[in-house]
Design an enzyme around this catalytic site. Structure first.
Site, PDB file in Angstrom:
ATOM      1  N   GLY A   1       1.021  -1.108  -0.308  1.00  0.00           N
ATOM      2  CA  GLY A   1      -0.506  -0.277   0.070  1.00  0.00           C
ATOM      3  C   GLY A   1       0.814   1.220  -0.277  1.00  0.00           C
ATOM      4  CB  SER A   2       3.854   2.241   1.940  1.00  0.00           C
ATOM      5  OG  SER A   2       3.195   2.448   2.873  1.00  0.00           O
TER       6      SER A   2
ATOM      7  CG  ASN B   1      -4.892   4.327   9.630  1.00  0.00           C
ATOM      8  OD1 ASN B   1      -5.129   5.356  10.006  1.00  0.00           O
ATOM      9  ND2 ASN B   1      -3.249   3.997  10.166  1.00  0.00           N
TER      10      ASN B   1
ATOM     11  CD  GLN C   1      -7.192   0.150   7.989  1.00  0.00           C
ATOM     12  OE1 GLN C   1      -8.052  -0.768   8.420  1.00  0.00           O
ATOM     13  NE2 GLN C   1      -5.850   0.502   8.046  1.00  0.00           N
TER      14      GLN C   1
ATOM     15  CB  ALA D   1      -3.132  -8.178  -0.993  1.00  0.00           C
ATOM     16  CG  HIS D   2      -0.783  -6.081   4.627  1.00  0.00           C
ATOM     17  ND1 HIS D   2      -0.801  -6.211   5.744  1.00  0.00           N
ATOM     18  CD2 HIS D   2      -0.981  -4.934   4.039  1.00  0.00           C
ATOM     19  CE1 HIS D   2      -0.617  -5.102   5.689  1.00  0.00           C
ATOM     20  NE2 HIS D   2      -0.508  -4.205   5.374  1.00  0.00           N
TER      21      HIS D   2
ATOM     22  CB  THR E   1      10.597 -10.270 -11.209  1.00  0.00           C
ATOM     23  OG1 THR E   1      12.237 -10.286 -12.476  1.00  0.00           O
ATOM     24  CG2 THR E   1      10.427 -11.595 -11.610  1.00  0.00           C
TER      25      THR E   1
ATOM     26  CB  CYS F   1       3.597   4.422  25.443  1.00  0.00           C
ATOM     27  SG  CYS F   1       4.146   6.519  26.844  1.00  0.00           S
TER      28      CYS F   1
END
Lengths: 138, 394
Positions: free
Chosen positions: B72-73, B152, B180, B201-202, B238, B327
């Site tokens: 995505g990035s 997100n 998202q 995809a993930h 490739t 944090c």
């Protein structure tokens, strides 16, 4: 990321709570930054006989609060003032670099509570002295 | 006994076993290079083509409009830099919003060093971009508007049709990061005025490291990666055949779920979770819009406590979640999204995101609703704040 000791103390922190008639109370940190520690002390004959904490913060902040309270309990004020953030971090088996500020807060929290105690007792002594002096003059 | 309840699907989803099964032959059995002319190569090429068809099918696009990327990035970078450089003769101004993913915000910042100017639009308290502000921000030299489909962290779904229509009316390209949303919300590129769209995809039960950029026919962008000219010259290298096959299968399964209305069940569970949390816990704020949000997404800020502590206590109970607390990021600043919707730092520190998945059950939600209030209560009991509002039980 965290040592086993940090996780253990985060999950089961010791000395949590407040001492209603504390001899010294120190608050350090800022809620805007996400970490605030409030340390309560009970002092007898120059020795810390009880210490508790309340903390708003992450796992490292809670674990360091717990650890530093354990480290100073039973110590004289002079000994407690010598407990450094490095001592706290070391006792925890280390902290991630970006969490070291939590150990600094722990050191500063104890110092602030001791300073509060000392300033109160100084004021009390001054009150007693003034009273004695006034009794004499009258 | 503790359950294991994974509620961090916005971060990533498990690979569906049917996706994995489809991918496996392309590692060591049908391993050919899709660019080779022999039988091995032709088989791989066919697999890539079929995967492209399936990804295109998910958003009602033509296969030629799909460019596979390494995630995505990368797709965001290709869209934004690619469009900006292709149109730099026309203008050097881009527009985005304050709650975008860093893949978009940092890319726009980088463009600033390359002679472009980026306007970052504020959002309202629910995370919506204001259409009138966007309209005012568009200038004669604006070449691209990039506004995400859904956020997100807070789940808010933007009025993409309105934003796209405005861009089209003003002759400005419109890119949306739909990482998202894709696979979870029906998206039809034939009816929505979108020129460029990012997917990964993930986030839809496919493998990590594979993304796609939808590029509407006729839209020209410059490539970022030069080389052998794969992916119509827009993404040389490739092809990750197995990854693309996995994405194709994941997209086909997502399409099936959308058609069967299975997302409705996630929405029902999300609402149960939101209602349950708001009913059972005091001093909690739902972040994002109550209903115009991703169907699987619930996000909150709990006053007086800090998100990382919440996260780790939940983790110990077998509940996987995430937080925009400072944090968790190694920074001293909480999430830019939470600050952008106007939350004060001390409230933003107490954020928690619970994102559901296709396998989340009522029992999972029951488990969270049973345990989250106890965790919040125990952390509040050791906090120096909110004493009047919360009971003490440590």
């Amino acid at each position: 990321m965290y040592s086993e000791k940090v996780v253990e103390l985060f999950m089961n922190p010791k000395n949590v709570g407040r001492i209603e008639d504390a001899d010294g109370v120190g608050t350090v940190g800022n809620p805007v930054c996400g970490d605030v520690m409030k340390i309560y002390l009970k002092v007898e004959n120059g020795r810390i006989v009880d210490v508790k904490f309340e903390t708003f913060g992450c796992a490292a902040a809670i674990a360091t609060s717990s650890m530093v309270t354990e480290m100073v309990k039973g110590k004289t004020l002079e000994e407690a003032l010598k407990v450094s953030n490095k001592d706290v971090a070391q006792a925890l088996g280390g902290l991630p670099p970006h969490k070291l500020h939590c150990s600094l807060l722990a050191e500063e929290g104890i110092k602030a509570a001791i300073e509060d105690y000392l300033s109160k007792s100084k004021a009390d002594r001054a009150g007693v002295d003034n009273k004695k002096e006034s009794e004499v003059t009258v | 006994m503790n359950r294991s309840v994974y509620l961090d699907h916005s971060a990533t989803t498990p690979v569906d076993c049917r996706v994995l099964e489809a991918m496996i032959p392309y590692f060591s059995q049908d391993f050919g290079n899709p660019n080779s002319l022999h039988a091995w190569g032709r088989k791989a090429r066919q697999a890539v083509d079929e995967a492209r068809d399936k990804v295109a099918g998910l958003i009602n696009a033509d296969p030629a409009e799909i460019i596979f990327t390494g995630g995505g990035s990368e797709a965001d970078n290709l869209a934004i830099k690619g469009a900006a450089f292709a149109l730099k003769g026309k203008g050097r101004h881009v527009i985005t919003s304050a709650t975008e993913h860093h893949a978009v915000l940092h890319t726009c910042e980088w463009l600033g060093k390359e002679g472009f100017e980026a306007t970052v639009l504020p959002v309202d308290g629910e995370g919506f971009v204001k259409i009138d502000e966007l309209e005012r921000a568009i200038r004669p030299d604006t070449v691209l508007v990039t506004i995400h489909f859904a956020n997100n962290e807070i789940g808010t779904v933007q009025p993409i049709d309105e934003i796209g229509a405005l861009c089209r009316a003003r002759g400005v390209l419109f890119h949306t990061d739909a990482v998202q949303a894709a696979g979870h919300i029906p998206i039809d590129t034939k009816t929505l005025p979108i020129d460029l769209m990012t997917m990964a995809a993930h986030k839809m039960y496919g493998p990590k490291g594979v993304g796609a950029l939808y590029v509407r026919k006729g839209v020209k962008i410059e490539p970022l990666i030069h080389g052998g000219g794969q992916e119509r010259g827009l993404r040389s290298g490739t092809e990750n055949t197995a990854g693309m096959v996995g994405f194709g299968e994941a997209a086909a399964l997502a399409m099936e779920r959308l058609q069967k209305g299975e997302v409705d069940n996630e929405r029902r569970l999300r609402d149960r979770l939101i209602d349950g949390v708001l009913e059972r816990i005091d001093d909690v704020l739902l972040t994002g819009h109550r209903t115009k949000r991703l169907p699987f997404h619930a996000s909150f800020c709990f006053r007086y406590i800090e998100g990382e502590s919440l996260l780790l206590r939940l983790d110990a109970l077998g509940i996987g979640a995430s937080s925009g607390s400072a944090c968790t990021s190694g920074s001293l600043e909480p999430s830019h999204v939470l600050l952008a919707i106007g939350l004060p730092h001390e409230v933003a520190h107490g954020s928690l995101r619970l994102s559901l998945g296709k396998d989340t059950s009522d029992e999972d939600i029951d488990y969270v609703l049973e345990n989250l209030p106890k965790v919040v209560e125990s952390l509040r009991a050791m906090s120096p704040y909110g004493k009047k509002e919360v009971a003490r039980h440590v």
